[in-house]
Design an enzyme around this catalytic site. Structure first.
Site, mmCIF file in Angstrom:
data_model
loop_
_atom_site.group_PDB
_atom_site.id
_atom_site.type_symbol
_atom_site.label_atom_id
_atom_site.label_comp_id
_atom_site.label_asym_id
_atom_site.label_seq_id
_atom_site.Cartn_x
_atom_site.Cartn_y
_atom_site.Cartn_z
ATOM 1 N N SER A 98 0.825 -1.190 0.000
ATOM 2 C CA SER A 98 0.000 0.000 0.000
ATOM 3 C C SER A 98 0.862 1.245 0.000
ATOM 4 C CB SER A 98 -0.894 0.012 1.235
ATOM 5 O OG SER A 98 -0.113 0.396 2.344
ATOM 6 N N LYS A 99 0.212 2.348 -0.173
ATOM 7 C CA LYS A 99 0.960 3.585 -0.197
ATOM 8 C C LYS A 99 1.553 3.905 1.169
ATOM 9 C CE LYS A 99 -1.266 5.424 -4.192
ATOM 10 N NZ LYS A 99 -1.708 6.595 -4.929
ATOM 11 N N ARG A 100 1.020 3.259 2.177
ATOM 12 C CA ARG A 100 1.548 3.485 3.509
ATOM 13 C C ARG A 100 2.897 2.808 3.700
ATOM 14 N NH1 ARG A 100 -4.014 3.888 5.238
ATOM 15 N NH2 ARG A 100 -4.112 1.933 4.142
#
Length: 482
Positions: A248-250
């Site tokens: 994910s972008k996290r």
RNA sequence: GGCCCCAUGGUCAAGCGGUCAAGACAUCGCCCUUUCACGGCGGUAACGGGAGUUCGAUUCUCCCUGGGGUCACCA
């Protein structure tokens, strides 16, 4: 029929590895069949738009060598290629779909929708506005009431389609909601814009992640209602961060730009991600983009998700690094050399020759070269080497002999250094390995260095070499006296 | 929770009814060696479980379990 694929990112942040792989596969598929690869920007969500995200998409694709045949910057006659510039088109087609019975106007308020929630908190639209008469719809629009256009999905039956990697997918119509096609702000949702654009742009194969696997029947229903030909679908399994979490972008490190800045070569990144979810028939692993185009096929795309393994990507990157010439390596590593202990002081090429096989990502040169700058007390136990049969005692003998020998070397070239060291080793009864091992340690204080004793002395120069040897001599003497 | 999908070593993965179940990364050992690497050789390590179908299932079917996705005026 000409193969046309597209990559349709939304500019909501950076490009992570999963996005890039989708782009790569769409590109490879098109190129393998001598088709066109189209870039389309899906910016219908004005709220999530991120400044600079479009530029990042361009630069990532460009660095990766994934070049589009058509896109916002390259008109191929199917534009505009930015959805926000196609607003009128969507409205026109939404109205057409309403005429054809595939959609209808809906005036329901958020408050009413709220009352439709079930015990799981899931809202399911009840087709309340489907029964509105044409006249009433016209009257309420005229009156300025806010409205959306919803898809009209049959309440019975089953929708099926054949995915090129997953095979037959079937979903009961009753499980699909009458989703919103045109938002009250006049913008289309992904669901709608996608179908309209893919058709208008004559996309032959829709390549995207599995998150769309079960909603694709809805899109097909639209194609059918319009009387359009459905495209082929190639859904791609997810790339996972670990067994449970999708990339994910996290997960900050999972984006292209970060890897690039850490010293990964774009060709290595591309090569690695090509292998995440696909493998060629003969198991080749190191492949150029051209080779990937040649070999790529849907048959070997896997159905299950794969975990992103940076270790393997490092290995691959190391492979690419090793085949660079010293000069090429220096050019690539320069930004890191400039930040390192040898910045401005030494010939980078000299280090490149040694570091090429010792480094897997470019940023590692900084640590590899750190011994040049820092030299002080170090663990003398390092002199103990079982196989070499050395210890602090032989170390001191070696260091003393080396100091005497090196002082007499006038022309401090690597041949002369090597010769002097070997000779002094013989004089004091030490084997080649023993003297060189000890001297290397005495010069650097590090267990591992980019090269052997000769290279290290050569790089440090006569004065610094002698200074360090004398320092090590005193350390060893002090230790042995205790 | 409903619906959709997936399931081979730690990881990426071959396999598409009969194999001693490939290969790569990682890991371990040995060799080479001027350290560390590189390179070479070798080892450890896998078909989630249960029913079928079949002469024979990793492979086909069903169930279970586990995992992922999806149920937005986000894409």
């Amino acid at each position: 029929m000409k193969v046309r694929t597209r990559f349709a990112p939304s500019p909501t942040g950076f490009m992570h590895i999963g996005n890039l792989r989708t782009a790569l596969y769409a590109y490879l598929y098109a190129k393998h069949y001598d088709g066109d690869f189209i870039l389309r920007i899906e910016d219908t969500d004005t709220a999530r738009f991120v400044e600079g995200a479009v530029e990042l998409i361009y630069s990532t694709l460009q660095k990766s060598g994934i070049v589009h045949d058509e896109g916002p910057d390259k008109d191929g006659g199917y534009g505009p290629y930015v959805q926000s510039e196609r607003k009128d088109i969507y409205r026109k087609y939404a109205e057409l779909l309403v005429e054809r019975g595939g959609a209808y106007y809906c005036f329901c308020t958020p408050e009413r929708l709220e009352t439709l929630k079930d015990e799981n908190g899931v809202t399911r639209y009840d087709k309340h506005c489907l029964s509105l008469s044409k006249e009433e719809v016209a009257r309420r629009i005229e009156a300025g009431e806010s409205y959306v256009i919803r898809q009209n999905i049959p309440t019975e039956g089953v929708s099926e389609y054949e995915d090129m990697v997953f095979g037959k997918i079937s979903v009961p119509n009753s499980d699909m909601e009458d989703g919103i096609l045109l938002k009250s702000d006049g913008m289309p949702t992904y669901n709608f814009a996608n179908v309209v654009d893919d058709h208008l742009m004559e996309i032959s194969h829709v390549i995207r992640g599995t998150e769309y696997l079960s909603s694709t029947p809805k899109y097909n229903l639209m194609y059918d209602a319009f009387g359009w030909k459905r495209p082929e679908y190639i859904h791609l399994p997810p790339i996972m961060k670990d067994a449970h979490r999708k990339l994910s972008k996290r997960y900050g490190d999972a984006n292209f730009e970060d890897f690039y800045e850490k010293g990964y070569l774009p060709e290595a990144i591309v090569n690695y991600i090509a292998l995440l979810g696909w493998s060629p028939k003969d198991n080749e692993e190191k492949m150029t983009l051209a080779r990937l185009i040649e070999l790529f096929d849907v048959d070997n795309v896997s159905k299950s998700g794969s975990i992103f393994d940076e270790t393997k990507m490092r290995w691959l990157n190391g492979l690419y690094l090793k085949e660079k010439t010293d000069e090429e390596f220096t050019a690539l590593a320069r930004p890191f050399y400039d930040k390192s202990a040898i910045s401005g002081k030494y010939d980078y090429d000299k280090f490149s020759a040694l570091l090429k096989t010792r480094v897997e990502i470019l940023s590692e040169v900084i640590d590899a070269v750190a011994f040049i700058g820092e030299f002080g007390e170090y663990d003398l136990a390092l002199y103990q080497h079982k196989k070499m049969k050395t210890d602090e005692k032989t170390g001191l003998i070696a260091v003393k002999a080396a100091i005497d020998a090196l002082e007499k070397v006038d022309s401090f070239t690597s041949e002369n250094i090597h010769e002097a060291l070997i000779a002094c080793g013989e004089n004091c009864g030490l084997k080649k390995g023993q003297i060189l091992f000890s001297v290397r340690l005495a010069l650097t204080g590090k267990a591992s260095t980019p090269g052997g004793a000769t290279e290290m002395a050569d790089i440090l120069g006569k004065d610094e070499s002698l200074r360090r040897l004398r320092f090590s001599e005193s350390l060893l003497e002090k230790f042995l006296a205790e």
